[in-house]
Design an enzyme around this catalytic site. Structure first.
Site: not given
Length: 394
Positions: A39, A41, A43, A201, A228, A231, A332
Site C-alpha cells: 500500500h 501511493h 502521488d 478517496g 480502501h 480508515e 501509504d
C-alpha cells in the site's frame, strides 16, 4: 509472538532491532531487511526537490514554499491534521505537477529507486490515472508512462545491486463515476505490469457499493482488487467491501477493531491458560476477515495523521497481530508521512517490542497477499525473504 523477548544489545554479533543500537548501524540493519510493500501511493511519495523542479518545468504555481527541505516540512505538517479529508488536500500539489509524460516517468523511476534503496524487494504502487489528464494525456498514455518509469527505475536499481519488482495498481476515485472505465484499464494492462485495481478517496458518503459494476467486472475477468475501507469510516465500509464487493484485501482496515471487544480496562491476558473473559471477543465481521485471511494493509504513521487512531501506541496493529489477523506493514504516502518501510518497522519495534522473527512474519504475510501468481509468491518467500532475514537472525 513474544513482544517482551529480549534482543541482543548494541555491539553484539547479530544485528537486531534493539533500541539501544547506534542509529546508523540500526538504520542499516533495517534497510537490509527484505520488505514487501502493498500500500503505497505514487502521488504520495515524490521527492520534495522533484516537486519543485517539475513545478518549474511545467509552470505549476501553486506550491506553498519554494525550498526543498521547507516543502518537505510543509507536506508533513499539513498532513498532520487528524482528518482524512484535510490530509487528502495535500495531494493537489503532487498531482498538479504530474500532468505530463516526462513527469510521470520521472516520479515512477525515482519511486522504484527509493524503494529499492530502502530494501523493498517487491512493491505494489497505486495511482489514479483519471487524475493525470490535464496535460492532454489519455488514460492509456498515463498508465504506460508510469510503467515505463517503473521499468527504468527497476533497471537502475538492479545495476546498483538492489533488486526490486514493482506491480502497479490503478485506482478509481470513489467520489467520481469512472470506476468501471478504470477497472477495464486495469484488465487491459494486466499483462504489462498492472496487477490490480483499487478505489480511494474520502470514504464518508462514498461507499464502495457505489462501484459494484467495476468490482463485478474485475471478478468476471478473474482479476485482483483491493478497496480502501475502514480508515476514516467504520465497520460498514469494511462489511460492504468484503460482503458485497468481494475485496481481495482491505486498504487500511484499521476500523475492524470496531467489531472486537477488548476486556474492561483494555488489559488483555495473553497467557495460554488465561480465563476467557480476559481475551478479546471478535464479532462476525472480524471473525470473517480473520478466518478468510483477508489481508489488512495497515499504515501506522498515516493512520495517526488521518485520525484513524489517536497515536502509534494506540494503534491496534499489535492487537490484530496477536489475534493472528493477516497484518501487513505499509507506508501509504512516504512524502506526507516523512516515512519509509524501514521507518515504519522501526516505529513498530520501538512501540511494541517486536524482533526480527515478528518482522519476518509480517513480511511473509505481505508476500502471501501480493497480487502475483502463487509460484512467484512462494519463490519470493523461500528465495528472498527467508534468506534475507536469516542473515539478520545471526
Amino acid at each position: 509472538m513474544d513482544t517482551t523477548a529480549n534482543v541482543p544489545a548494541a555491539g553484539s554479533d547479530a544485528q537486531t532491532p534493539s533500541a539501544s543500537q547506534p542509529d546508523p548501524a540500526r538504520a542499516a540493519a533495517f534497510r537490509a531487511a527484505p520488505k514487501v510493500l502493498l500500500h503505497d501511493h505514487l502521488d504520495g511519495g515524490l521527492r520534495p526537490q522533484t516537486v519543485l523542479e517539475l513545478a518549474d518545468a511545467h509552470g505549476y504555481r501553486g506550491l506553498p514554499v519554494g525550498d526543498g527541505p521547507e516543502l518537505a516540512r510543509w507536506f508533513r505538517s499539513a498532513a498532520d491534521s487528524g482528518s482524512l479529508e484535510r490530509y487528502l488536500e495535500t495531494f493537489a500539489h503532487t498531482v498538479g505537477v504530474m500532468q505530463h509524460r516526462d513527469a510521470l516517468v520521472r516520479v515512477a523511476r525515482e519511486c522504484a529507486m527509493d524503494l529499492a534503496d530502502d530494501g523493498v524487494v517487491y512493491a505494489e504502487v497505486r495511482f489514479a490515472p483519471e487524475q493525470h489528464l490535464e496535460g492532454g494525456l489519455g488514460l492509456d498514455e498515463v498508465v504506460q508512462a508510469v510503467l515505463d518509469g517503473f521499468a527504468a527505475g527497476v533497471d537502475i536499481a538492479a545495476r546498483g545491486g538492489r533488486a526490486i519488482r514493482i506491480g502497479t495498481l490503478v485506482t478509481a476515485m470513489r467520489h467520481a463515476a469512472r470506476s468501471r472505465e478504470i477497472a477495464e484499464l486495469a484488465v487491459r494492462f494486466r499483462d504489462r505490469g498492472v496487477v490490480g485495481f483499487d478505489i480511494a478517496g474520502a470514504e464518508a458518503g462514498n461507499p464502495p457499493t457505489r462501484h459494484l459494476d467495476a468490482f463485478e467486472f474485475m471478478r468476471q475477468s478473474n482479476a485482483h482488487f483491493t478497496i480502501h475501507a475502514g480508515e476514516a469510516f467504520g465497520l460498514p465500509s469494511i462489511h460492504e467491501a468484503i460482503a458485497f464487493c468481494g475485496a481481495d484485501r482491505l486498504g487500511h482496515g484499521v476500523r475492524i477493531t470496531d467489531d472486537i471487544t477488548v476486556p474492561d480496562g483494555g488489559i488483555v491476558d495473553w497467557s495460554p491458560d488465561a480465563p476467557s473473559g480476559s481475551r478479546p471477543v471478535l464479532g462476525r465481521v472480524a471473525n470473517y476477515v480473520r478466518d478468510k485471511r483477508i489481508p489488512l494493509e495497515l499504515c501506522p504513521s498515516s493512520n495517526v495523521q488521518t485520525g484513524a487512531v489517536a497515536s502509534l501506541a494506540d494503534h491496534p496493529f499489535d492487537l490484530l497481530a496477536r489475534l493472528r489477523f493477516r497484518v501487513t506493514v505499509n507506508t501509504d504516502n512516504r512524502l506526507m508521512s516523512d516515512t519509509t518501510m524501514s521507518g515504519e518497522m522501526i516505529k513498530l519495534v520501538d512501540t511494541f517490542g517486536y524482533d526480527w522473527v515478528d518482522l519476518q512474519r509480517f513480511t511473509i504475510n505481505a508476500a502471501k497477499s501480493a497480487f502475483l501468481p502463487f509460484d512467484q509468491r512462494l519463490a519470493m518467500i523461500d528465495d528472498v525473504i527467508k534468506p534475507g532475514y536469516a542473515v539478520l537472525f545471526g
